[in-house]
Design a protein around this motif. Structure first.
Motif, PDB file in Angstrom:
ATOM      1  N   LEU A 143      11.756   2.175 -11.408  1.00 13.76           N
ATOM      2  CA  LEU A 143      11.070   2.865 -10.297  1.00 13.76           C
ATOM      3  C   LEU A 143      10.380   4.128 -10.810  1.00 13.76           C
ATOM      4  O   LEU A 143       9.243   4.406 -10.435  1.00 13.76           O
ATOM      5  CB  LEU A 143      12.074   3.207  -9.194  1.00 13.76           C
ATOM      6  CG  LEU A 143      12.461   2.039  -8.292  1.00 13.76           C
ATOM      7  CD1 LEU A 143      13.662   2.400  -7.427  1.00 13.76           C
ATOM      8  CD2 LEU A 143      11.292   1.620  -7.396  1.00 13.76           C
ATOM      9  N   LEU A 144      11.061   4.880 -11.671  1.00 15.12           N
ATOM     10  CA  LEU A 144      10.460   6.103 -12.216  1.00 15.12           C
ATOM     11  C   LEU A 144       9.221   5.781 -13.054  1.00 15.12           C
ATOM     12  O   LEU A 144       8.281   6.572 -13.113  1.00 15.12           O
ATOM     13  CB  LEU A 144      11.483   6.867 -13.070  1.00 15.12           C
ATOM     14  CG  LEU A 144      12.668   7.481 -12.305  1.00 15.12           C
ATOM     15  CD1 LEU A 144      13.645   8.124 -13.275  1.00 15.12           C
ATOM     16  CD2 LEU A 144      12.202   8.498 -11.265  1.00 15.12           C
ATOM     17  N   ALA A 145       9.215   4.587 -13.686  1.00 18.06           N
ATOM     18  CA  ALA A 145       8.059   4.162 -14.495  1.00 18.06           C
ATOM     19  C   ALA A 145       6.801   4.047 -13.643  1.00 18.06           C
ATOM     20  O   ALA A 145       5.689   4.165 -14.136  1.00 18.06           O
ATOM     21  CB  ALA A 145       8.363   2.826 -15.174  1.00 18.06           C
ATOM     22  N   GLN A 146       6.986   3.820 -12.337  1.00 21.04           N
ATOM     23  CA  GLN A 146       5.839   3.694 -11.437  1.00 21.04           C
ATOM     24  C   GLN A 146       5.353   5.066 -10.945  1.00 21.04           C
ATOM     25  O   GLN A 146       4.443   5.146 -10.126  1.00 21.04           O
ATOM     26  CB  GLN A 146       6.213   2.795 -10.246  1.00 21.04           C
ATOM     27  CG  GLN A 146       6.425   1.347 -10.673  1.00 21.04           C
ATOM     28  CD  GLN A 146       7.272   0.565  -9.676  1.00 21.04           C
ATOM     29  OE1 GLN A 146       7.206   0.813  -8.479  1.00 21.04           O
ATOM     30  NE2 GLN A 146       8.060  -0.364 -10.170  1.00 21.04           N
ATOM     31  N   GLU A 147       6.012   6.117 -11.428  1.00 21.18           N
ATOM     32  CA  GLU A 147       5.635   7.499 -11.102  1.00 21.18           C
ATOM     33  C   GLU A 147       5.572   7.757  -9.593  1.00 21.18           C
ATOM     34  O   GLU A 147       4.566   8.255  -9.069  1.00 21.18           O
ATOM     35  CB  GLU A 147       4.297   7.854 -11.777  1.00 21.18           C
ATOM     36  CG  GLU A 147       4.359   7.767 -13.297  1.00 21.18           C
ATOM     37  CD  GLU A 147       2.991   7.873 -13.965  1.00 21.18           C
ATOM     38  OE1 GLU A 147       2.083   8.488 -13.372  1.00 21.18           O
ATOM     39  OE2 GLU A 147       2.842   7.334 -15.073  1.00 21.18           O
TER      40      GLU A 147
ATOM     41  N   ARG B 244       0.845  -1.209   0.000  1.00 24.43           N
ATOM     42  CA  ARG B 244       0.000   0.000   0.000  1.00 24.43           C
ATOM     43  C   ARG B 244       0.876   1.254   0.000  1.00 24.43           C
ATOM     44  O   ARG B 244       0.575   2.242  -0.693  1.00 24.43           O
ATOM     45  CB  ARG B 244      -0.921  -0.047   1.228  1.00 24.43           C
ATOM     46  CG  ARG B 244      -1.741   1.202   1.466  1.00 24.43           C
ATOM     47  CD  ARG B 244      -2.852   1.407   0.423  1.00 24.43           C
ATOM     48  NE  ARG B 244      -3.258   2.811   0.381  1.00 24.43           N
ATOM     49  CZ  ARG B 244      -4.061   3.391   1.268  1.00 24.43           C
ATOM     50  NH1 ARG B 244      -4.602   2.687   2.261  1.00 24.43           N
ATOM     51  NH2 ARG B 244      -4.370   4.678   1.153  1.00 24.43           N
ATOM     52  N   ILE B 245       1.972   1.218   0.759  1.00 24.41           N
ATOM     53  CA  ILE B 245       2.884   2.371   0.802  1.00 24.41           C
ATOM     54  C   ILE B 245       3.499   2.593  -0.578  1.00 24.41           C
ATOM     55  O   ILE B 245       3.626   3.735  -1.045  1.00 24.41           O
ATOM     56  CB  ILE B 245       3.961   2.176   1.892  1.00 24.41           C
ATOM     57  CG1 ILE B 245       3.311   2.316   3.280  1.00 24.41           C
ATOM     58  CG2 ILE B 245       5.109   3.181   1.743  1.00 24.41           C
ATOM     59  CD1 ILE B 245       4.208   1.982   4.448  1.00 24.41           C
ATOM     60  N   ALA B 246       3.848   1.510  -1.271  1.00 20.94           N
ATOM     61  CA  ALA B 246       4.386   1.629  -2.636  1.00 20.94           C
ATOM     62  C   ALA B 246       3.341   2.260  -3.555  1.00 20.94           C
ATOM     63  O   ALA B 246       3.659   3.130  -4.373  1.00 20.94           O
ATOM     64  CB  ALA B 246       4.813   0.258  -3.151  1.00 20.94           C
ATOM     65  N   ARG B 247       2.077   1.831  -3.388  1.00 22.21           N
ATOM     66  CA  ARG B 247       1.004   2.405  -4.227  1.00 22.21           C
ATOM     67  C   ARG B 247       0.778   3.880  -3.920  1.00 22.21           C
ATOM     68  O   ARG B 247       0.356   4.648  -4.774  1.00 22.21           O
ATOM     69  CB  ARG B 247      -0.314   1.627  -4.040  1.00 22.21           C
ATOM     70  CG  ARG B 247      -0.335   0.299  -4.764  1.00 22.21           C
ATOM     71  CD  ARG B 247      -1.758  -0.202  -4.976  1.00 22.21           C
ATOM     72  NE  ARG B 247      -2.513  -0.370  -3.747  1.00 22.21           N
ATOM     73  CZ  ARG B 247      -2.447  -1.445  -2.957  1.00 22.21           C
ATOM     74  NH1 ARG B 247      -1.640  -2.445  -3.262  1.00 22.21           N
ATOM     75  NH2 ARG B 247      -3.183  -1.525  -1.863  1.00 22.21           N
ATOM     76  N   GLU B 248       1.040   4.276  -2.681  1.00 24.76           N
ATOM     77  CA  GLU B 248       0.908   5.689  -2.302  1.00 24.76           C
ATOM     78  C   GLU B 248       1.938   6.566  -3.024  1.00 24.76           C
ATOM     79  O   GLU B 248       1.813   7.780  -3.055  1.00 24.76           O
ATOM     80  CB  GLU B 248       1.091   5.854  -0.781  1.00 24.76           C
ATOM     81  CG  GLU B 248      -0.149   5.548   0.034  1.00 24.76           C
ATOM     82  CD  GLU B 248      -1.269   6.558  -0.203  1.00 24.76           C
ATOM     83  OE1 GLU B 248      -0.981   7.742  -0.428  1.00 24.76           O
ATOM     84  OE2 GLU B 248      -2.445   6.147  -0.172  1.00 24.76           O
ATOM     85  N   GLY B 249       2.985   5.913  -3.568  1.00 20.11           N
ATOM     86  CA  GLY B 249       3.966   6.685  -4.340  1.00 20.11           C
ATOM     87  C   GLY B 249       5.351   6.753  -3.728  1.00 20.11           C
ATOM     88  O   GLY B 249       6.102   7.695  -3.976  1.00 20.11           O
ATOM     89  N   ILE B 250       5.707   5.737  -2.929  1.00 20.30           N
ATOM     90  CA  ILE B 250       7.059   5.693  -2.366  1.00 20.30           C
ATOM     91  C   ILE B 250       7.800   4.518  -3.002  1.00 20.30           C
ATOM     92  O   ILE B 250       7.405   3.364  -2.854  1.00 20.30           O
ATOM     93  CB  ILE B 250       7.022   5.549  -0.827  1.00 20.30           C
ATOM     94  CG1 ILE B 250       6.338   6.786  -0.216  1.00 20.30           C
ATOM     95  CG2 ILE B 250       8.430   5.384  -0.264  1.00 20.30           C
ATOM     96  CD1 ILE B 250       6.187   6.760   1.285  1.00 20.30           C
ATOM     97  N   GLY B 251       8.860   4.831  -3.754  1.00 21.50           N
ATOM     98  CA  GLY B 251       9.652   3.803  -4.425  1.00 21.50           C
ATOM     99  C   GLY B 251      11.010   3.688  -3.761  1.00 21.50           C
ATOM    100  O   GLY B 251      11.573   4.679  -3.294  1.00 21.50           O
ATOM    101  N   ARG B 252      11.540   2.461  -3.728  1.00 22.31           N
ATOM    102  CA  ARG B 252      12.833   2.260  -3.072  1.00 22.31           C
ATOM    103  C   ARG B 252      13.764   1.451  -3.951  1.00 22.31           C
ATOM    104  O   ARG B 252      13.400   0.413  -4.472  1.00 22.31           O
ATOM    105  CB  ARG B 252      12.639   1.528  -1.746  1.00 22.31           C
ATOM    106  CG  ARG B 252      13.960   1.278  -1.023  1.00 22.31           C
ATOM    107  CD  ARG B 252      13.710   0.642   0.324  1.00 22.31           C
ATOM    108  NE  ARG B 252      14.932   0.437   1.080  1.00 22.31           N
ATOM    109  CZ  ARG B 252      14.977  -0.100   2.291  1.00 22.31           C
ATOM    110  NH1 ARG B 252      13.861  -0.483   2.880  1.00 22.31           N
ATOM    111  NH2 ARG B 252      16.122  -0.272   2.917  1.00 22.31           N
ATOM    112  N   LYS B 253      14.989   1.932  -4.075  1.00 16.27           N
ATOM    113  CA  LYS B 253      16.008   1.207  -4.813  1.00 16.27           C
ATOM    114  C   LYS B 253      17.054   0.714  -3.837  1.00 16.27           C
ATOM    115  O   LYS B 253      17.673   1.486  -3.131  1.00 16.27           O
ATOM    116  CB  LYS B 253      16.664   2.129  -5.844  1.00 16.27           C
ATOM    117  CG  LYS B 253      17.561   1.360  -6.765  1.00 16.27           C
ATOM    118  CD  LYS B 253      18.585   2.200  -7.455  1.00 16.27           C
ATOM    119  CE  LYS B 253      19.622   1.308  -8.095  1.00 16.27           C
ATOM    120  NZ  LYS B 253      20.031   0.141  -7.296  1.00 16.27           N
TER     121      LYS B 253
END
Length: 246
Positions: A161-165, A77-86
């Motif tokens: 990651l950028l592709a997921q905006e 859910r946090i990823a869907r909120e717009g937080i991406g991690r590399k």
């Protein structure tokens, strides 16, 4: 400054060891920030807490314009909120081409039925070409990801990651194992990405951080020790004692 992410009074203890100690941290919606500090300073735990991998014992983490709490949310859910991690080691699909990796990462309907019958549209293909240009892999689209150099794999993962905006991108030691020219290109990618989103970079390489030319937060024993420009924090006697003097 508008705040995208606000961490306040967060602490977490593992087996009696306080990894994060009353930590407070803020970042704006389009800001580049570097985080430095000695090993064991809490840098990875800090990212684990923001992405929901680790739950803190106390404190609050507020996200976005509405200030929603991230504490009750799971990692997906946090990823869907717009937080991406590399993470430090690049994780790409080695048997797929660069183009296929980027297409898979695009922000599309992820429900099983939709995924089964998904075919890339001309819009999707256009997005991937633009992304590949941004990360310096425009001429590598037909190549298998496994054939790329270490630096190129890192760029591909940043592109995925950028592709997921994402609205916030957390990047762990992107310069590790790169050649000087790869490091320079990585700097350009991250600086460009931070024009439209928040980017937090955890790194040990001081030259790399100097090129990012951004605000630096120094962590020590799970708390913020100093904050400001790189020149400002590296002139701080406490920072010299606990980190730079080693």
């Amino acid at each position: 400054m508008n705040t995208l992410l606000e961490v306040s009074g967060v602490s977490v203890t593992f087996d009696g060891f306080r990894a994060i100690n009353n930590l407070s941290f803020q970042i704006g919606p389009a800001e580049l920030r570097a985080i430095i500090g000695p090993n064991g300073a809490g840098k990875t735990t800090f990212m684990d807490i923001i992405t929901g991998k680790t739950k803190p014992d106390e404190g609050r983490i507020l996200w976005g314009d509405k200030g929603i709490s991230l504490l009750g949310l799971n990692e997906a859910r946090i990823a869907r909120e717009g937080i991406g991690r590399k993470f430090q080691k690049p994780t790409v699909f080695e048997d797929q081409t660069v183009q296929e990796n980027l297409l898979m990462a695009l922000k599309n309907d992820r429900r099983a039925f939709a995924v089964m019958f998904w075919k890339p549209t001309t819009v999707d293909l256009g997005k991937v070409e633009t992304l590949a240009g941004e990360i310096g892999l425009a001429d590598q689209l037909p190549r298998k990801a496994g054939e790329l150099s270490h630096g190129q794999k890192q760029w591909l993962e940043i592109g995925m990651l950028l592709a997921q905006e994402p609205r916030l991108l957390l990047v762990d030691e992107p310069a590790a194992g790169m050649t000087p020219s790869e490091r320079e290109h990585t700097t350009d990618i991250l600086v460009e990405a931070a024009r439209t989103r928040a980017v937090v970079v955890v790194e040990h390489d001081m030259e790399f951080i100097r090129r990012l030319n951004c605000k630096v937060t120094v962590l020590h024993e799970g708390a913020v020790l100093a904050e400001g420009s790189l020149d400002h924090v590296t002139a701080n006697q406490q920072v010299i004692d606990v980190y730079l003097g080693r």
